[in-house]
Design a protein around this motif. Structure first.
Motif, PDB file in Angstrom:
ATOM      1  N   LEU A 111      35.807  32.090  39.045  1.00  0.00           N
ATOM      2  CA  LEU A 111      35.006  32.567  40.170  1.00  0.00           C
ATOM      3  C   LEU A 111      33.624  31.917  40.234  1.00  0.00           C
ATOM      4  CD1 LEU A 111      35.872  36.377  40.029  1.00  0.00           C
ATOM      5  CD2 LEU A 111      36.906  34.594  41.455  1.00  0.00           C
ATOM      6  N   GLU A 112      33.365  30.939  39.361  1.00  0.00           N
ATOM      7  CA  GLU A 112      32.038  30.326  39.291  1.00  0.00           C
ATOM      8  C   GLU A 112      31.631  29.561  40.537  1.00  0.00           C
ATOM      9  OE1 GLU A 112      31.842  27.895  35.803  1.00  0.00           O
ATOM     10  OE2 GLU A 112      31.460  29.611  34.505  1.00  0.00           O
ATOM     11  N   THR A 113      32.582  29.152  41.354  1.00  0.00           N
ATOM     12  CA  THR A 113      32.246  28.366  42.540  1.00  0.00           C
ATOM     13  C   THR A 113      31.993  29.222  43.780  1.00  0.00           C
ATOM     14  OG1 THR A 113      34.581  28.055  43.061  1.00  0.00           O
ATOM     15  CG2 THR A 113      33.515  26.347  41.712  1.00  0.00           C
ATOM     16  N   GLU A 114      32.189  30.520  43.667  1.00  0.00           N
ATOM     17  CA  GLU A 114      31.959  31.402  44.819  1.00  0.00           C
ATOM     18  C   GLU A 114      30.468  31.426  45.152  1.00  0.00           C
ATOM     19  OE1 GLU A 114      33.997  32.764  46.879  1.00  0.00           O
ATOM     20  OE2 GLU A 114      35.793  32.255  45.746  1.00  0.00           O
ATOM     21  N   THR A 115      30.163  31.325  46.439  1.00  0.00           N
ATOM     22  CA  THR A 115      28.766  31.331  46.874  1.00  0.00           C
ATOM     23  C   THR A 115      28.438  32.523  47.775  1.00  0.00           C
ATOM     24  OG1 THR A 115      29.314  29.876  48.714  1.00  0.00           O
ATOM     25  CG2 THR A 115      28.529  28.820  46.681  1.00  0.00           C
ATOM     26  N   ASP A 116      29.430  33.312  48.137  1.00  0.00           N
ATOM     27  CA  ASP A 116      29.214  34.509  48.936  1.00  0.00           C
ATOM     28  C   ASP A 116      29.372  35.725  48.028  1.00  0.00           C
ATOM     29  OD1 ASP A 116      29.109  35.934  51.673  1.00  0.00           O
ATOM     30  OD2 ASP A 116      30.906  36.771  50.713  1.00  0.00           O
ATOM     31  N   TRP A 117      28.322  36.566  47.966  1.00  0.00           N
ATOM     32  CA  TRP A 117      28.318  37.704  47.049  1.00  0.00           C
ATOM     33  C   TRP A 117      29.507  38.629  47.292  1.00  0.00           C
ATOM     34  CZ3 TRP A 117      24.906  38.659  43.007  1.00  0.00           C
ATOM     35  CH2 TRP A 117      25.125  39.864  42.329  1.00  0.00           C
ATOM     36  N   ASP A 118      29.745  38.999  48.547  1.00  0.00           N
ATOM     37  CA  ASP A 118      30.816  39.954  48.842  1.00  0.00           C
ATOM     38  C   ASP A 118      32.194  39.395  48.474  1.00  0.00           C
ATOM     39  OD1 ASP A 118      28.964  41.810  49.750  1.00  0.00           O
ATOM     40  OD2 ASP A 118      29.170  41.204  51.844  1.00  0.00           O
ATOM     41  N   THR A 119      32.430  38.118  48.776  1.00  0.00           N
ATOM     42  CA  THR A 119      33.709  37.487  48.423  1.00  0.00           C
ATOM     43  C   THR A 119      33.876  37.446  46.913  1.00  0.00           C
ATOM     44  OG1 THR A 119      33.645  36.149  50.428  1.00  0.00           O
ATOM     45  CG2 THR A 119      35.104  35.391  48.659  1.00  0.00           C
ATOM     46  N   TRP A 120      32.811  37.038  46.211  1.00  0.00           N
ATOM     47  CA  TRP A 120      32.861  36.985  44.748  1.00  0.00           C
ATOM     48  C   TRP A 120      33.133  38.380  44.169  1.00  0.00           C
ATOM     49  CZ3 TRP A 120      29.290  39.591  41.641  1.00  0.00           C
ATOM     50  CH2 TRP A 120      29.497  39.434  40.271  1.00  0.00           C
ATOM     51  N   ALA A 121      32.401  39.388  44.647  1.00  0.00           N
ATOM     52  CA  ALA A 121      32.548  40.740  44.109  1.00  0.00           C
ATOM     53  C   ALA A 121      33.962  41.274  44.357  1.00  0.00           C
ATOM     54  CB  ALA A 121      31.509  41.678  44.723  1.00  0.00           C
ATOM     55  N   GLN A 122      34.498  41.032  45.537  1.00  0.00           N
ATOM     56  CA  GLN A 122      35.855  41.497  45.836  1.00  0.00           C
ATOM     57  C   GLN A 122      36.874  40.823  44.917  1.00  0.00           C
ATOM     58  OE1 GLN A 122      36.792  43.976  48.150  1.00  0.00           O
ATOM     59  NE2 GLN A 122      38.584  43.804  46.843  1.00  0.00           N
ATOM     60  N   LYS A 123      36.757  39.520  44.753  1.00  0.00           N
ATOM     61  CA  LYS A 123      37.686  38.792  43.877  1.00  0.00           C
ATOM     62  C   LYS A 123      37.529  39.249  42.425  1.00  0.00           C
ATOM     63  CE  LYS A 123      38.265  34.625  46.655  1.00  0.00           C
ATOM     64  NZ  LYS A 123      38.081  33.148  46.709  1.00  0.00           N
ATOM     65  N   ALA A 124      36.281  39.438  41.988  1.00  0.00           N
ATOM     66  CA  ALA A 124      36.047  39.891  40.607  1.00  0.00           C
ATOM     67  C   ALA A 124      36.692  41.250  40.379  1.00  0.00           C
ATOM     68  CB  ALA A 124      34.550  39.940  40.305  1.00  0.00           C
ATOM     69  N   CYS A 125      36.513  42.153  41.321  1.00  0.00           N
ATOM     70  CA  CYS A 125      37.092  43.488  41.156  1.00  0.00           C
ATOM     71  C   CYS A 125      38.606  43.477  41.300  1.00  0.00           C
ATOM     72  CB  CYS A 125      36.447  44.464  42.134  1.00  0.00           C
ATOM     73  SG  CYS A 125      34.771  44.923  41.630  1.00  0.00           S
ATOM     74  N   ASP A 126      39.129  42.653  42.186  1.00  0.00           N
ATOM     75  CA  ASP A 126      40.586  42.541  42.289  1.00  0.00           C
ATOM     76  C   ASP A 126      41.184  42.101  40.959  1.00  0.00           C
ATOM     77  OD1 ASP A 126      40.482  43.263  44.962  1.00  0.00           O
ATOM     78  OD2 ASP A 126      40.809  41.218  45.732  1.00  0.00           O
ATOM     79  N   ARG A 127      40.487  41.211  40.266  1.00  0.00           N
ATOM     80  CA  ARG A 127      40.999  40.648  39.018  1.00  0.00           C
ATOM     81  C   ARG A 127      40.685  41.508  37.783  1.00  0.00           C
ATOM     82  NH1 ARG A 127      41.671  34.791  38.921  1.00  0.00           N
ATOM     83  NH2 ARG A 127      40.748  34.859  36.847  1.00  0.00           N
ATOM     84  N   HIS A 128      39.572  42.250  37.803  1.00  0.00           N
ATOM     85  CA  HIS A 128      39.075  42.853  36.563  1.00  0.00           C
ATOM     86  C   HIS A 128      38.851  44.361  36.604  1.00  0.00           C
ATOM     87  CE1 HIS A 128      38.462  38.857  34.872  1.00  0.00           C
ATOM     88  NE2 HIS A 128      37.970  38.509  36.049  1.00  0.00           N
ATOM     89  N   ARG A 129      39.109  45.008  37.728  1.00  0.00           N
ATOM     90  CA  ARG A 129      38.792  46.435  37.868  1.00  0.00           C
ATOM     91  C   ARG A 129      39.457  47.284  36.785  1.00  0.00           C
ATOM     92  NH1 ARG A 129      39.810  46.963  42.873  1.00  0.00           N
ATOM     93  NH2 ARG A 129      37.663  46.975  43.597  1.00  0.00           N
ATOM     94  N   LYS A 130      40.738  47.104  36.558  1.00  0.00           N
ATOM     95  CA  LYS A 130      41.456  47.942  35.593  1.00  0.00           C
ATOM     96  C   LYS A 130      40.873  47.795  34.181  1.00  0.00           C
ATOM     97  CE  LYS A 130      46.040  49.091  33.893  1.00  0.00           C
ATOM     98  NZ  LYS A 130      47.471  48.826  33.979  1.00  0.00           N
ATOM     99  N   ALA A 131      40.657  46.568  33.751  1.00  0.00           N
ATOM    100  CA  ALA A 131      40.096  46.339  32.409  1.00  0.00           C
ATOM    101  C   ALA A 131      38.684  46.896  32.309  1.00  0.00           C
ATOM    102  CB  ALA A 131      40.090  44.843  32.091  1.00  0.00           C
TER     103      ALA A 131
END
Length: 163
Positions: A124-144
């Motif tokens: 996710l290091e190349t994401e430049t939009d906060w909302d897009t990055w946050a959504q992707k981060a949570c989609d991938r890592h929310r459970k953990a």
């Protein structure tokens, strides 16, 4: 309360990694007087509400956008404000290294959101939009992240507080 008028860089020693920048900021909490504080970056990021997304620390362009914003008072919730600043890439790399080796027990009296260590997601290091990055981060890592928070609440160690 007036905003602190500077960030400072404290240099310690001449060998090893670059010295960590120290930030002077105001900690805001509901129903409490604002409090002027100073902390090294690795501590400061654990005292800012909502820095991470599901425990993932923001990539370089996004953390700079946050630092350049000067923060927010928080309204009915906690907040932090500071004079806007920008990290160069070396400072960001040093911050990541410091976070990766940080002993969370050292944060207990220094930062509000240090119950769980930040994690990093290279994809996710190349994401430049906060909302897009946050959504992707949570989609991938929310459970953990929720599991880490539950362990932290039970008294064990784990990832970063925040949404």
């Amino acid at each position: 309360m007036t905003q602190p008028d500077h960030t400072s860089t404290t240099r310690r020693g001449s060998m090893g990694p670059s010295p960590m920048r120290t930030v002077t900021y105001i900690r805001h909490a509901p129903f409490a007087e604002p409090e002027i504080r100073s902390a090294e970056l690795a501590v400061f990021v654990y005292d800012i509400p909502y820095v991470g997304a599901c425990g993932i620390f923001p990539p370089y362009p996004l953390i700079n956008r946050l630092f350049e914003s000067g923060g927010a008072e928080g309204g009915m919730g906690p907040g932090a404000t500071w004079p806007p600043f920008f990290l160069n890439e070396t400072e960001y790399d040093d911050l990541v290294a410091a976070i990766e080796r940080l002993d969370l027990t050292s944060l207990q009296e220094k930062a509000r959101f240090g119950r769980v260590a930040f994690s990093f997601d290279k994809e996710l290091e190349t994401e430049t939009d906060w909302d897009t990055w946050a959504q992707k981060a949570c989609d991938r890592h929310r459970k953990a992240w929720y599991q880490k928070l539950q362990h932290a609440q039970a008294g064990s160690k784990g990832g970063a507080d925040g949404p």
